[in-house]
Design an enzyme around this catalytic site. Structure first.
Site, PDB file in Angstrom:
ATOM      1  N   LYS A 228       0.833  -1.194   0.000  1.00 18.29           N
ATOM      2  CA  LYS A 228       0.000   0.000   0.000  1.00 18.29           C
ATOM      3  C   LYS A 228       0.877   1.256   0.000  1.00 18.29           C
ATOM      4  O   LYS A 228       1.967   1.252   0.579  1.00 18.29           O
ATOM      5  CB  LYS A 228      -0.867   0.044   1.263  1.00 18.29           C
ATOM      6  CG  LYS A 228      -1.934  -1.012   1.394  1.00 18.29           C
ATOM      7  CD  LYS A 228      -2.668  -0.864   2.720  1.00 18.29           C
ATOM      8  CE  LYS A 228      -3.704  -1.952   2.918  1.00 18.29           C
ATOM      9  NZ  LYS A 228      -4.876  -1.757   2.059  1.00 18.29           N
ATOM     10  N   ARG A 302     -10.230 -11.606   2.181  1.00 20.95           N
ATOM     11  CA  ARG A 302     -11.168 -12.605   1.675  1.00 20.95           C
ATOM     12  C   ARG A 302     -10.553 -13.998   1.659  1.00 20.95           C
ATOM     13  O   ARG A 302     -11.271 -14.998   1.704  1.00 20.95           O
ATOM     14  CB  ARG A 302     -11.655 -12.204   0.283  1.00 20.95           C
ATOM     15  CG  ARG A 302     -10.604 -12.192  -0.795  1.00 20.95           C
ATOM     16  CD  ARG A 302     -11.028 -11.406  -2.024  1.00 20.95           C
ATOM     17  NE  ARG A 302     -11.056  -9.972  -1.745  1.00 20.95           N
ATOM     18  CZ  ARG A 302     -11.414  -9.051  -2.646  1.00 20.95           C
ATOM     19  NH1 ARG A 302     -11.810  -9.432  -3.860  1.00 20.95           N
ATOM     20  NH2 ARG A 302     -11.411  -7.778  -2.336  1.00 20.95           N
TER      21      ARG A 302
END
Length: 450
Positions: A228, A302
């Site tokens: 990120k 996920r």
């Protein structure tokens, strides 16, 4: 201050008449300040010696009002103990909102002030305590930085919490995840200095309806090798906010003694970077046998949820509920105030939405749009865990998770922010609960107490 008599706060709807019992001077003072009950309006009422004897607080328009509007009073009042008086639609929620509006995360500094609620006539004190404790648990955990709440410490916190409620708890740690077939939890967390793990605890009678809660417990997310940018990493201590909210919900269920057999599954990992970090383009095995192509290592939540959902699904529970700070796409779709809700049961989804609306816990149902499932196509594995384009990112994430739930009677997924970027009624800026009260009141109504 704690020994003094609580100060009364008169809570008034917009354009409601001033309360009986004010003296001539106080009425004149209120009129001179043009108090009209506008939302958040606060006027101190002085005695003859100038000391404050009471306050007037404006709750705004009654129609469509947030039940937690009293939280604005708690945030604005000076330190002290207060008694609320007014015509509340739900006194328990008014009391809860006030107490949560006074929340202050002071683990690493001295609290600026302490504002407490002495009384609110008509409020259910036990229910208020339960709701405040559930929300505070989620906020306190989510606000803690990763150097204070790594995987090992988080396991200790979860264990202490579960055992304190009389629940049976176990953990699967490190390479034991591979031995017990949780390959994606292991892959996401193996690059961290602290081993990944799965926490699993159960509570209640086996004969009661099986309700399983699953929470994303990523204590910090660098993004992995798809790292990120720095601004996006600043709030990544909140990436375990889904699991913190699940724990708060579990607290409410167990303290209220709801008639359910509760199971809680929390995969706890740090998505770090080292030589053994999983990579973009890797093919991972999953617990249910599906092979998963990694499209981006920053979509790690996920993956850990998928293995946990597979385990939850194996015993065919009545209901699986998961919460996760999963996608930025959900925030684009519904903003930060609303939780994005997906469910395989539309009737249940509307119960969640209705209970959330009534209890200052707003959710919005999003579609499990089957046509978008093709966006997860992989040419070399059974599925890619992210879509092949920039659209519908929250929906495709939910569709990916749905592939791991086959046997449960219903599955509901909440893609939440777990953070208030600005102060709102009952929610100071910082970590906040989402989905808790909606789920608790839905379960309470469906299954009742033992």
């Amino acid at each position: 201050m704690s020994d003094s008599k609580p100060i009364i706060v008169h809570c008034l709807w917009q354009d409601e008449a001033l309360p009986d019992g004010l003296n001539k001077q106080q009425n004149a003072w209120a009129q001179s300040h043009k108090f009209s009950g506008k939302k958040g309006e606060l006027v101190a009422l002085p005695q003859e010696d100038g000391a404050v004897s009471a306050y007037l607080f404006g709750m705004g328009a009654r129609k469509g009002a947030d039940p937690f509007v009293t939280g604005l009073a708690a945030a604005a009042l000076p330190e002290g103990s207060y008694e609320l008086k007014g015509d509340f639609d739900n006194a328990t929620l008014a009391a809860t909102g006030f107490r949560l509006g006074a929340y202050d995360f002071d683990n690493f500094r001295k609290s600026a002030k302490t504002v407490s609620l002495s009384a609110l006539e008509g409020a259910d004190e036990a229910e208020t305590d339960l709701l405040v404790e559930a929300a505070t648990l989620a906020r306190d955990l989510t606000n803690r930085p990763a150097n204070d709440l790594g995987p090992e410490t988080y396991e200790k916190e979860i264990r202490a919490f579960a055992e304190g409620h009389g629940a049976k708890v176990r953990s699967i740690v490190g390479d034991d995840l591979l031995k017990e077939n949780f390959p994606m939890i292991h892959a996401v967390g193996r690059a961290s200095a602290e081993a990944p793990r799965l926490l699993d605890f159960t509570w209640g009678d086996e004969s009661d309806p099986k309700i399983t809660l699953v929470g994303k417990g990523v204590v910090f997310d660098t993004g992995g090798l798809d790292i990120k940018p720095a601004p996006s990493m600043l709030l990544m201590r909140k990436d375990m906010g889904g699991s913190a909210n699940i724990l708060g919900l579990a607290h409410a269920i167990m303290k209220a003694n709801l008639k359910v057999r509760l199971r809680v599954l929390i995969p706890v990992v740090e998505n770090a970077i080292s030589g053994n970090a999983f990579r973009p383009g890797d093919i991972l095995n999953s617990r249910n046998g599906m092979t998963v192509e990694i499209g981006n290592t920053d979509a790690e939540g996920r993956l850990v949820l998928a293995d946990a959902l597979s385990l939850a699904d194996e015993e065919s529970p009545e209901m699986i509920i998961d919460m996760a700070t999963l996608t930025g796409a959900a925030r684009v779709a519904v903003g930060t105030d609303l939780g994005a809700l997906y469910s395989t049961d539309d009737e249940l989804a509307q119960e969640f939405v209705a209970k959330g609306k009534a209890n200052s816990d707003a959710l919005w149902q999003m579609p499990l749009w089957d046509e978008y499932d093709a966006m997860l196509k992989s040419t070399i594995a059974d599925v890619n865990h992210i879509s092949n384009g920039p659209f519908a990112g929250s929906i495709t994430a939910a569709l990916f998770l749905r592939r791991f739930v086959k046997n449960a009677k219903s599955w509901t997924h909440m893609d939440i922010m777990a953070w208030s970027p600005t102060a709102r009624p009952g929610r100071p800026m910082g970590a906040t609960e989402q989905g808790q009260r909606a789920a608790y009141f839905m379960l309470k109504e469906r299954y009742g107490k033992k």
